[in-house]
Design a protein around this motif. Structure first.
Motif, PDB file in Angstrom:
ATOM      1  N   GLU A 113       0.322  -1.238  -0.085  1.00  0.00           N
ATOM      2  CA  GLU A 113      -0.073  -0.060   0.008  1.00  0.00           C
ATOM      3  C   GLU A 113       1.122   0.952   0.171  1.00  0.00           C
ATOM      4  O   GLU A 113       1.727   1.633   1.163  1.00  0.00           O
ATOM      5  CB  GLU A 113      -1.300  -0.421   1.426  1.00  0.00           C
ATOM      6  CG  GLU A 113      -2.308   1.020   1.302  1.00  0.00           C
ATOM      7  CD  GLU A 113      -2.860   1.333   2.750  1.00  0.00           C
ATOM      8  OE1 GLU A 113      -3.805   1.244   2.238  1.00  0.00           O
ATOM      9  OE2 GLU A 113      -1.669   1.299   3.401  1.00  0.00           O
ATOM     10  N   ALA A 114       0.708   1.650  -0.918  1.00  0.00           N
ATOM     11  CA  ALA A 114       1.577   3.479  -1.243  1.00  0.00           C
ATOM     12  C   ALA A 114       0.581   4.362   0.238  1.00  0.00           C
ATOM     13  O   ALA A 114      -0.293   4.769   0.177  1.00  0.00           O
ATOM     14  CB  ALA A 114       1.553   4.001  -2.543  1.00  0.00           C
ATOM     15  N   ALA A 115       1.633   5.463   0.644  1.00  0.00           N
ATOM     16  CA  ALA A 115       1.754   6.534   1.033  1.00  0.00           C
ATOM     17  C   ALA A 115       0.877   7.299   0.827  1.00  0.00           C
ATOM     18  O   ALA A 115      -0.196   8.650   1.645  1.00  0.00           O
ATOM     19  CB  ALA A 115       2.613   7.080   1.785  1.00  0.00           C
ATOM     20  N   ALA A 116       0.348   7.163  -0.725  1.00  0.00           N
ATOM     21  CA  ALA A 116      -1.001   8.155  -1.391  1.00  0.00           C
ATOM     22  C   ALA A 116      -0.823   7.873  -2.835  1.00  0.00           C
ATOM     23  O   ALA A 116      -0.529   7.163  -3.015  1.00  0.00           O
ATOM     24  CB  ALA A 116       0.655   9.642  -1.471  1.00  0.00           C
ATOM     25  N   GLY A 117      -1.783   8.895  -3.204  1.00  0.00           N
ATOM     26  CA  GLY A 117      -2.598   8.203  -4.632  1.00  0.00           C
ATOM     27  C   GLY A 117      -1.850   9.053  -5.458  1.00  0.00           C
ATOM     28  O   GLY A 117      -1.060   9.508  -5.436  1.00  0.00           O
ATOM     29  N   TRP A 118      -2.185   8.494  -6.940  1.00  0.00           N
ATOM     30  CA  TRP A 118      -1.725   9.151  -8.076  1.00  0.00           C
ATOM     31  C   TRP A 118      -1.648  11.130  -7.724  1.00  0.00           C
ATOM     32  O   TRP A 118      -1.554  10.902  -8.699  1.00  0.00           O
ATOM     33  CB  TRP A 118      -2.919   8.143  -9.288  1.00  0.00           C
ATOM     34  CG  TRP A 118      -2.078   7.127  -9.261  1.00  0.00           C
ATOM     35  CD1 TRP A 118      -2.104   6.044  -9.207  1.00  0.00           C
ATOM     36  CD2 TRP A 118      -0.846   7.224  -9.925  1.00  0.00           C
ATOM     37  NE1 TRP A 118      -1.323   4.774  -9.761  1.00  0.00           N
ATOM     38  CE2 TRP A 118      -0.409   5.812 -10.302  1.00  0.00           C
ATOM     39  CE3 TRP A 118       0.163   8.020 -10.058  1.00  0.00           C
ATOM     40  CZ2 TRP A 118       0.654   5.356 -11.045  1.00  0.00           C
ATOM     41  CZ3 TRP A 118       0.994   7.333 -11.206  1.00  0.00           C
ATOM     42  CH2 TRP A 118       1.242   6.231 -11.207  1.00  0.00           C
ATOM     43  N   MET A 171      10.731   2.725  -9.316  1.00  0.00           N
ATOM     44  CA  MET A 171       9.625   3.773  -8.463  1.00  0.00           C
ATOM     45  C   MET A 171       9.352   3.089  -7.361  1.00  0.00           C
ATOM     46  O   MET A 171       9.337   2.306  -6.537  1.00  0.00           O
ATOM     47  CB  MET A 171       8.003   3.407  -8.900  1.00  0.00           C
ATOM     48  CG  MET A 171       7.232   3.973  -9.746  1.00  0.00           C
ATOM     49  SD  MET A 171       7.197   4.999 -10.624  1.00  0.00           S
ATOM     50  CE  MET A 171       5.963   5.796 -10.378  1.00  0.00           C
ATOM     51  N   GLN A 172       9.299   4.072  -5.984  1.00  0.00           N
ATOM     52  CA  GLN A 172       9.711   3.975  -4.822  1.00  0.00           C
ATOM     53  C   GLN A 172       8.843   2.636  -3.898  1.00  0.00           C
ATOM     54  O   GLN A 172       9.940   2.742  -3.361  1.00  0.00           O
ATOM     55  CB  GLN A 172       9.342   5.143  -4.064  1.00  0.00           C
ATOM     56  CG  GLN A 172      10.030   5.517  -3.269  1.00  0.00           C
ATOM     57  CD  GLN A 172      10.137   6.732  -1.606  1.00  0.00           C
ATOM     58  OE1 GLN A 172       9.635   7.465  -2.818  1.00  0.00           O
ATOM     59  NE2 GLN A 172      10.139   6.570  -0.812  1.00  0.00           N
ATOM     60  N   ARG A 173       7.760   2.832  -4.200  1.00  0.00           N
ATOM     61  CA  ARG A 173       7.397   2.255  -3.364  1.00  0.00           C
ATOM     62  C   ARG A 173       7.020   0.479  -4.013  1.00  0.00           C
ATOM     63  O   ARG A 173       7.282   0.138  -3.318  1.00  0.00           O
ATOM     64  CB  ARG A 173       5.316   1.505  -3.513  1.00  0.00           C
ATOM     65  CG  ARG A 173       4.947   2.343  -5.174  1.00  0.00           C
ATOM     66  CD  ARG A 173       3.369   2.115  -5.302  1.00  0.00           C
ATOM     67  NE  ARG A 173       3.056   2.612  -6.987  1.00  0.00           N
ATOM     68  CZ  ARG A 173       3.457   3.739  -7.493  1.00  0.00           C
ATOM     69  NH1 ARG A 173       4.440   4.795  -6.714  1.00  0.00           N
ATOM     70  NH2 ARG A 173       3.143   3.694  -8.958  1.00  0.00           N
ATOM     71  N   CYS A 174       7.757  -0.087  -5.111  1.00  0.00           N
ATOM     72  CA  CYS A 174       8.418  -1.090  -5.168  1.00  0.00           C
ATOM     73  C   CYS A 174       9.432  -1.534  -5.236  1.00  0.00           C
ATOM     74  O   CYS A 174       9.904  -2.186  -4.128  1.00  0.00           O
ATOM     75  CB  CYS A 174       8.582  -1.018  -7.207  1.00  0.00           C
ATOM     76  SG  CYS A 174       6.863  -1.962  -7.842  1.00  0.00           S
ATOM     77  N   SER A 194      14.466  -2.192 -12.674  1.00  0.00           N
ATOM     78  CA  SER A 194      14.680  -1.792 -14.200  1.00  0.00           C
ATOM     79  C   SER A 194      13.091  -1.318 -14.859  1.00  0.00           C
ATOM     80  O   SER A 194      11.979  -1.675 -13.961  1.00  0.00           O
ATOM     81  CB  SER A 194      14.271  -3.517 -14.064  1.00  0.00           C
ATOM     82  OG  SER A 194      13.705  -3.344 -15.754  1.00  0.00           O
ATOM     83  N   PRO A 195      13.699  -0.070 -15.289  1.00  0.00           N
ATOM     84  CA  PRO A 195      11.740   0.458 -15.680  1.00  0.00           C
ATOM     85  C   PRO A 195      10.884  -0.598 -16.618  1.00  0.00           C
ATOM     86  O   PRO A 195      10.282  -0.226 -16.754  1.00  0.00           O
ATOM     87  CB  PRO A 195      12.635   1.301 -16.606  1.00  0.00           C
ATOM     88  CG  PRO A 195      14.245   0.838 -16.643  1.00  0.00           C
ATOM     89  CD  PRO A 195      14.583   0.418 -15.638  1.00  0.00           C
ATOM     90  N   GLN A 196      11.415  -1.757 -16.968  1.00  0.00           N
ATOM     91  CA  GLN A 196      10.699  -2.672 -18.150  1.00  0.00           C
ATOM     92  C   GLN A 196       9.273  -3.183 -16.973  1.00  0.00           C
ATOM     93  O   GLN A 196       8.546  -3.254 -17.935  1.00  0.00           O
ATOM     94  CB  GLN A 196      11.455  -3.190 -18.624  1.00  0.00           C
ATOM     95  CG  GLN A 196      13.174  -3.495 -19.679  1.00  0.00           C
ATOM     96  CD  GLN A 196      12.403  -2.588 -20.958  1.00  0.00           C
ATOM     97  OE1 GLN A 196      11.230  -3.310 -20.957  1.00  0.00           O
ATOM     98  NE2 GLN A 196      13.318  -2.776 -21.166  1.00  0.00           N
ATOM     99  N   VAL A 197       9.850  -2.895 -16.068  1.00  0.00           N
ATOM    100  CA  VAL A 197       8.271  -3.565 -15.336  1.00  0.00           C
ATOM    101  C   VAL A 197       7.732  -2.186 -14.897  1.00  0.00           C
ATOM    102  O   VAL A 197       7.232  -2.570 -13.800  1.00  0.00           O
ATOM    103  CB  VAL A 197       9.449  -4.993 -14.061  1.00  0.00           C
ATOM    104  CG1 VAL A 197       9.644  -5.869 -14.999  1.00  0.00           C
ATOM    105  CG2 VAL A 197      10.233  -3.947 -12.932  1.00  0.00           C
ATOM    106  N   SER A 198       8.075  -1.051 -14.690  1.00  0.00           N
ATOM    107  CA  SER A 198       7.782   0.263 -13.616  1.00  0.00           C
ATOM    108  C   SER A 198       6.760   0.257 -14.927  1.00  0.00           C
ATOM    109  O   SER A 198       5.760  -0.485 -15.314  1.00  0.00           O
ATOM    110  CB  SER A 198       8.734   1.018 -14.458  1.00  0.00           C
ATOM    111  OG  SER A 198       8.354   2.202 -13.283  1.00  0.00           O
TER     112      SER A 198
END
Length: 179
Positions: free
Chosen positions: A9-14, A50-53, A71-75
């Motif tokens: 779960e992310a600390a903030a939404g999109w 991405m930070q959450r990952c 890897s940006p390939q799985v971003s």
């Protein structure tokens, strides 16, 4: 097996932050999924930038003393430059098909599929809701953008059958609100 793990779960939404880290609950989810994955003899860890990952992969990385390859390939899927409201655009995208989304997104999905197909067995890939759906749909020849609704830190298992990567088991689904 290759394991696709949705971030915690992310600390903030999109609409609130472009690259949030994990919430307190997300950090607990990351610890729990690390313990679960420890039983699978993971040899490689790949994470979206991405930070959450990256934060979700950290407990497993520490547990196994493995450094994740970023890897940006799985971003996360990129937003077209002419889109001002990502949330509304993403809602529409998720309700449709890759064919409707157009060539740049079909190509993005294919490149991600080729990247994951080339990974060795016993790799854990920390990624995102749309990216995991894109991969599963590609492997199962399903054109829908949303094939299933992986919950935070759900683990989707991929296996090779007759030389072809396939979905062996979808991760747990949750009623989590994506947008």
């Amino acid at each position: 097996m290759i394991y696709l793990i949705r971030h915690g779960e992310a600390a903030a939404g999109w609409g609130d932050h472009p690259d949030p880290g994990l919430s307190a609950l997300g950090a607990k989810q990351a610890e729990a999924v690390a313990a679960q994955l420890n039983a699978f003899t993971i040899m490689n860890i790949i994470s979206s930038p991405m930070q959450r990952c990256r934060e979700t992969s950290a407990p497993l990385s520490e547990l196994l003393s493995l450094t994740p390859a970023i890897s940006p390939q799985v971003s996360e899927i990129g937003t077209p430059p002419d889109i001002e409201d990502r949330v509304t655009w993403l809602r529409g995208l998720m309700a449709g098909t890759w064919t409707e989304a157009g060539a740049p997104f079909v190509d993005w999905r294919a490149r991600m599929g080729a990247f994951v197909d080339a990974l060795p067995a016993r790799t854990a890939v920390f990624s995102h809701f749309v990216a995991i759906n894109a991969l599963c749909g590609l492997l199962e020849q399903d054109d829908r953008v949303t094939v299933f609704r992986p919950g935070h830190c759900s683990v989707t298992r991929l296996e090779r059958r007759n030389g072809r990567l396939r979905v062996a088991e979808y991760g747990s689904e949750a009623a989590t609100r994506v947008l």
